[in-house]
Design an enzyme around this catalytic site. Sequence first.
Site, PDB file in Angstrom:
ATOM      1  N   THR A   1      15.367  32.793   5.749  1.00 32.50           N
ATOM      2  CA  THR A   1      14.988  33.970   4.969  1.00 32.50           C
ATOM      3  C   THR A   1      13.770  33.683   4.104  1.00 32.50           C
ATOM      4  O   THR A   1      13.242  34.585   3.459  1.00 32.50           O
ATOM      5  CB  THR A   1      16.153  34.402   4.055  1.00 32.50           C
ATOM      6  OG1 THR A   1      16.500  33.305   3.188  1.00 32.50           O
ATOM      7  CG2 THR A   1      17.371  34.790   4.873  1.00 32.50           C
TER       8      THR A   1
ATOM      9  N   LYS B   1      19.801  36.977  13.277  1.00 36.76           N
ATOM     10  CA  LYS B   1      19.123  35.763  13.732  1.00 36.76           C
ATOM     11  C   LYS B   1      20.074  34.859  14.516  1.00 36.76           C
ATOM     12  O   LYS B   1      19.717  34.331  15.575  1.00 36.76           O
ATOM     13  CB  LYS B   1      18.521  35.029  12.527  1.00 36.76           C
ATOM     14  CG  LYS B   1      17.400  35.804  11.843  1.00 36.76           C
ATOM     15  CD  LYS B   1      16.771  35.033  10.703  1.00 36.76           C
ATOM     16  CE  LYS B   1      17.629  35.038   9.461  1.00 36.76           C
ATOM     17  NZ  LYS B   1      17.699  36.372   8.822  1.00 36.76           N
ATOM     18  N   THR B   2      21.283  34.674  13.987  1.00 37.96           N
ATOM     19  CA  THR B   2      22.268  33.850  14.687  1.00 37.96           C
ATOM     20  C   THR B   2      22.650  34.480  16.018  1.00 37.96           C
ATOM     21  O   THR B   2      22.788  33.782  17.041  1.00 37.96           O
ATOM     22  CB  THR B   2      23.522  33.662  13.821  1.00 37.96           C
ATOM     23  OG1 THR B   2      23.153  33.125  12.547  1.00 37.96           O
ATOM     24  CG2 THR B   2      24.509  32.713  14.486  1.00 37.96           C
TER      25      THR B   2
ATOM     26  N   ASP C   1      20.653  27.009  10.795  1.00 35.43           N
ATOM     27  CA  ASP C   1      20.529  28.122   9.864  1.00 35.43           C
ATOM     28  C   ASP C   1      19.998  27.609   8.530  1.00 35.43           C
ATOM     29  O   ASP C   1      20.150  26.421   8.205  1.00 35.43           O
ATOM     30  CB  ASP C   1      21.903  28.771   9.674  1.00 35.43           C
ATOM     31  CG  ASP C   1      21.810  30.165   9.087  1.00 35.43           C
ATOM     32  OD1 ASP C   1      20.706  30.758   9.130  1.00 35.43           O
ATOM     33  OD2 ASP C   1      22.823  30.667   8.579  1.00 35.43           O
TER      34      ASP C   1
ATOM     35  N   ARG D   1      25.099  43.284   9.558  1.00 30.06           N
ATOM     36  CA  ARG D   1      26.199  42.574   8.907  1.00 30.06           C
ATOM     37  C   ARG D   1      26.861  43.458   7.858  1.00 30.06           C
ATOM     38  O   ARG D   1      28.088  43.507   7.737  1.00 30.06           O
ATOM     39  CB  ARG D   1      25.698  41.271   8.273  1.00 30.06           C
ATOM     40  CG  ARG D   1      26.806  40.444   7.622  1.00 30.06           C
ATOM     41  CD  ARG D   1      26.235  39.206   6.967  1.00 30.06           C
ATOM     42  NE  ARG D   1      25.618  38.328   7.958  1.00 30.06           N
ATOM     43  CZ  ARG D   1      24.799  37.322   7.642  1.00 30.06           C
ATOM     44  NH1 ARG D   1      24.476  37.096   6.389  1.00 30.06           N
ATOM     45  NH2 ARG D   1      24.291  36.546   8.596  1.00 30.06           N
TER      46      ARG D   1
END
Length: 344
Positions: free
Chosen positions: A171, A77-78, A122, A230
């Site tokens: 999330t 997402k980032t 975030d 990640r």
Amino acid sequence: MLEDSTSKNSVRLERFMDSGELETDLRITSNLRPDTFDDYPGQTIAKENLKVYVESAKKRNKTLDHILLHGPPGLGKTTLAHIVAHEMGVSFHATSAPAIERAGDLAGILAGLEPGSILFIDEIHRLPIQLEELMYSAMEDFAMDILVGQGSSARTMRVPVSPFTLIGATTRVSLLSRPFQSRFGIQERLEFYDIASLMKIVARTSDILSIKIDGDALELIALSSRGTPRIANRILKRVWDFALVADLDTINEDIALRALSRLDIDSHGLDRTDRVILRTIWERYDGGPVGIEAIAVSIGEDRSTVEEVYEPFLVFQGYLSRGPRGRSITESGKTVLIEPQATL
């Protein structure tokens, strides 16, 4: 409404760039992030949609609509927010919702935005409801309502802010209030990655970090990464540690298998906690259904950790099912616990 405070409204954006896990993640992985959609493997639907919206905004010479990116952690997402800013050719400012504690903090951030810039928040589901409400006019009218004075003499003053695009990442999209969520004109859900996309990501990371890896080890790491870039990058670095200590100049399948065994990751990509969750439901609660709170207490984990980090992948893989009465282990979940080849 915002409190009238010179010290609060002068909060510098850089303060929020230093907040917690987000800042650490940005600092460590910034050199691994792609800058364009074309260099971003996976997430085909979300990526292609965002490409259309970005191109449309550029042709109209207008600020991009506000964007909400949601899905399990670690899916990019980032990174997508970075890419959107790069493709739009605008400045990028990042913070996380827990770092925004007061109305003055939010005012300081908004006041520091350049025209057309992107503000990335975030964990936006953790923004207090009163701050969500403050964002309404900022998102729709590009203005802030500031409370001036106290008591009966207090009045509201509207202060304009530069047109901007808010990109929120979460999330837990269900924790956003309906009015706040509805103000995001673009909403995209990110899904777990397929093996081919993960292999491209691991190959790209190994190239950037000058890590040599053969094809079998590359595929093994991708298979063990829970569909999450990640985690794939983290495993790659840990396997490389084992390879270096073993005086190997290339990660091969053998050292990858040994490293994954030491990391307690099995051939299905499940770690110790995944297996504890499945075994607890099966053995202690007769396979379920059982509530998430009971599971969390039984394994000694925080409920949000089980719900946000572990459960989505177990459900996605078909090892766990969710129903109105709680969670239940599936036949596939039982199989991965009992088959001999489950552990590397």
